[in-house]
Design a protein around this motif. Sequence first.
Motif, PDB file in Angstrom:
ATOM      1  N   GLU A 160       0.837  -1.189   0.000  1.00  0.00           N
ATOM      2  CA  GLU A 160       0.000   0.000   0.000  1.00  0.00           C
ATOM      3  C   GLU A 160       0.878   1.248   0.000  1.00  0.00           C
ATOM      4  OE1 GLU A 160      -2.894   0.043   3.062  1.00  0.00           O
ATOM      5  OE2 GLU A 160      -3.812  -1.865   2.476  1.00  0.00           O
ATOM      6  N   THR A 161       0.437   2.256  -0.725  1.00  0.00           N
ATOM      7  CA  THR A 161       1.196   3.501  -0.813  1.00  0.00           C
ATOM      8  C   THR A 161       0.474   4.608  -0.066  1.00  0.00           C
ATOM      9  OG1 THR A 161       0.101   4.110  -2.885  1.00  0.00           O
ATOM     10  CG2 THR A 161       2.164   2.876  -3.051  1.00  0.00           C
ATOM     11  N   THR A 162       1.263   5.529   0.444  1.00  0.00           N
ATOM     12  CA  THR A 162       0.712   6.672   1.153  1.00  0.00           C
ATOM     13  C   THR A 162       1.572   7.893   0.872  1.00  0.00           C
ATOM     14  OG1 THR A 162       0.020   7.529   3.311  1.00  0.00           O
ATOM     15  CG2 THR A 162       2.030   6.205   3.260  1.00  0.00           C
ATOM     16  N   THR A 163       0.960   9.043   0.888  1.00  0.00           N
ATOM     17  CA  THR A 163       1.671  10.305   0.692  1.00  0.00           C
ATOM     18  C   THR A 163       1.480  11.176   1.927  1.00  0.00           C
ATOM     19  OG1 THR A 163       1.368  10.248  -1.699  1.00  0.00           O
ATOM     20  CG2 THR A 163       1.890  12.370  -0.727  1.00  0.00           C
ATOM     21  N   VAL A 164       2.579  11.716   2.422  1.00  0.00           N
ATOM     22  CA  VAL A 164       2.520  12.548   3.622  1.00  0.00           C
ATOM     23  C   VAL A 164       2.604  14.014   3.217  1.00  0.00           C
ATOM     24  CG1 VAL A 164       3.593  13.109   5.828  1.00  0.00           C
ATOM     25  CG2 VAL A 164       3.605  10.748   5.000  1.00  0.00           C
ATOM     26  N   PRO A 165       1.600  14.806   3.541  1.00  0.00           N
ATOM     27  CA  PRO A 165       1.634  16.245   3.206  1.00  0.00           C
ATOM     28  C   PRO A 165       2.494  17.014   4.208  1.00  0.00           C
ATOM     29  CG  PRO A 165      -0.417  15.721   4.316  1.00  0.00           C
ATOM     30  CD  PRO A 165       0.328  14.419   4.185  1.00  0.00           C
ATOM     31  N   VAL A 166       3.800  16.852   4.077  1.00  0.00           N
ATOM     32  CA  VAL A 166       4.702  17.494   5.038  1.00  0.00           C
ATOM     33  C   VAL A 166       4.523  19.007   4.990  1.00  0.00           C
ATOM     34  CG1 VAL A 166       6.390  15.643   4.941  1.00  0.00           C
ATOM     35  CG2 VAL A 166       6.592  17.557   3.360  1.00  0.00           C
ATOM     36  N   ARG A 167       4.658  19.620   6.173  1.00  0.00           N
ATOM     37  CA  ARG A 167       4.573  21.073   6.270  1.00  0.00           C
ATOM     38  C   ARG A 167       5.991  21.596   6.482  1.00  0.00           C
ATOM     39  NH1 ARG A 167       0.138  19.237   9.386  1.00  0.00           N
ATOM     40  NH2 ARG A 167       1.396  19.363  11.286  1.00  0.00           N
ATOM     41  N   PRO A 168       6.617  22.096   5.408  1.00  0.00           N
ATOM     42  CA  PRO A 168       8.027  22.475   5.530  1.00  0.00           C
ATOM     43  C   PRO A 168       8.225  23.695   6.425  1.00  0.00           C
ATOM     44  CG  PRO A 168       7.159  23.186   3.408  1.00  0.00           C
ATOM     45  CD  PRO A 168       6.087  22.351   4.050  1.00  0.00           C
ATOM     46  N   ARG A 169       9.258  23.619   7.265  1.00  0.00           N
ATOM     47  CA  ARG A 169       9.630  24.780   8.059  1.00  0.00           C
ATOM     48  C   ARG A 169      10.195  25.877   7.174  1.00  0.00           C
ATOM     49  NH1 ARG A 169      10.854  24.487  13.389  1.00  0.00           N
ATOM     50  NH2 ARG A 169      11.023  26.748  13.094  1.00  0.00           N
ATOM     51  N   SER A 170      10.928  25.464   6.128  1.00  0.00           N
ATOM     52  CA  SER A 170      11.477  26.390   5.134  1.00  0.00           C
ATOM     53  C   SER A 170      11.576  25.645   3.815  1.00  0.00           C
ATOM     54  CB  SER A 170      12.861  26.900   5.545  1.00  0.00           C
ATOM     55  OG  SER A 170      12.810  27.632   6.743  1.00  0.00           O
ATOM     56  N   THR A 171      11.651  26.407   2.729  1.00  0.00           N
ATOM     57  CA  THR A 171      11.819  25.804   1.404  1.00  0.00           C
ATOM     58  C   THR A 171      13.015  26.452   0.718  1.00  0.00           C
ATOM     59  OG1 THR A 171      10.311  27.393   0.372  1.00  0.00           O
ATOM     60  CG2 THR A 171       9.356  25.324   1.189  1.00  0.00           C
TER      61      THR A 171
END
Length: 294
Positions: free
Chosen positions: A202-213
């Motif tokens: 099974e695949t999953t995607t995590v919507p990471v919230r970046p501290r900086s880009t």
Amino acid sequence: MLAFLWAHEHQSFSAAARANDLSPSAISKLVTRLENRLCVRLFQRGTRTLTLTEEGAVYLRSARAVMDAMAEADSLAEAFPATLSGTLRIHTMATFAKHQIIPWLPGFLADNPGLSVMIDVGAQYVDQFDQGLDIAIHSGVLPDSSRVARRIGETNWITCAAPSYLQYRGYPEKPEDLLQHDCYHFAFDSPWNTWGYEYQGETTTVPVRPRSTFTQGDLLRAIALNGGGIVRLADFHIGDDLKAGRLVPVLEDYRSRIAQPIYLVYPDRKNLSPRIKAFISAIEKRIVEHPWSL
């Protein structure tokens, strides 16, 4: 035209055919086709020999001049330099250029002193071959085009951090734990910002919230090396850091095993420039001798 010249030289279709490993009918058909195109008869066909017509005699002089010019043009190839020369223009990702081309480029240039290399970097593949580009090197899915894409390797995307950060904040045990960590990714819209994982099919995607880009992968690498948090980067970029323990992979049980291809793109399969051939050979040799995958 050659068939016409051979037939005149040997005075018969049969003799011309034997001398050039063709059948008499092939020589005859070629000469007839030429006559039909010119709308004149070039030979009077006798039972044993061929005789030029008046038109054939005129055409003979022109045909010989054309063949002499072709022979002269072919001989120019002998004057081409045996060593590589000119400028090889390359477009690739900045991190690939820095970590997978620059280390061996000085030696390549030393072996080919007449050659210079111009490297333009950018995260996205752009077709610039009509503007003089020789080679593009990029990963992922390329747009459909008439260009030649040669697969030279593949890369895995590794979620990782410095040991100092993991000692302080702990290891994420499952992908969802990344939401509680300091994560960083690219500042532009890219599939590289999709942190995907796989477990038990099974695949999953995590919507990471970046501290900086950041616009550069090397800046992501730098903040990770300095203990700033977790990043997700290609192994061709951070392979040496992983081997040396400067960065530590996390969530390895969840890492997708589908590698991303890396393509070397050039405009045409035929008549490749010696510069392009030499570079392809050099980079493929480098990848075999110094693989970046763990």
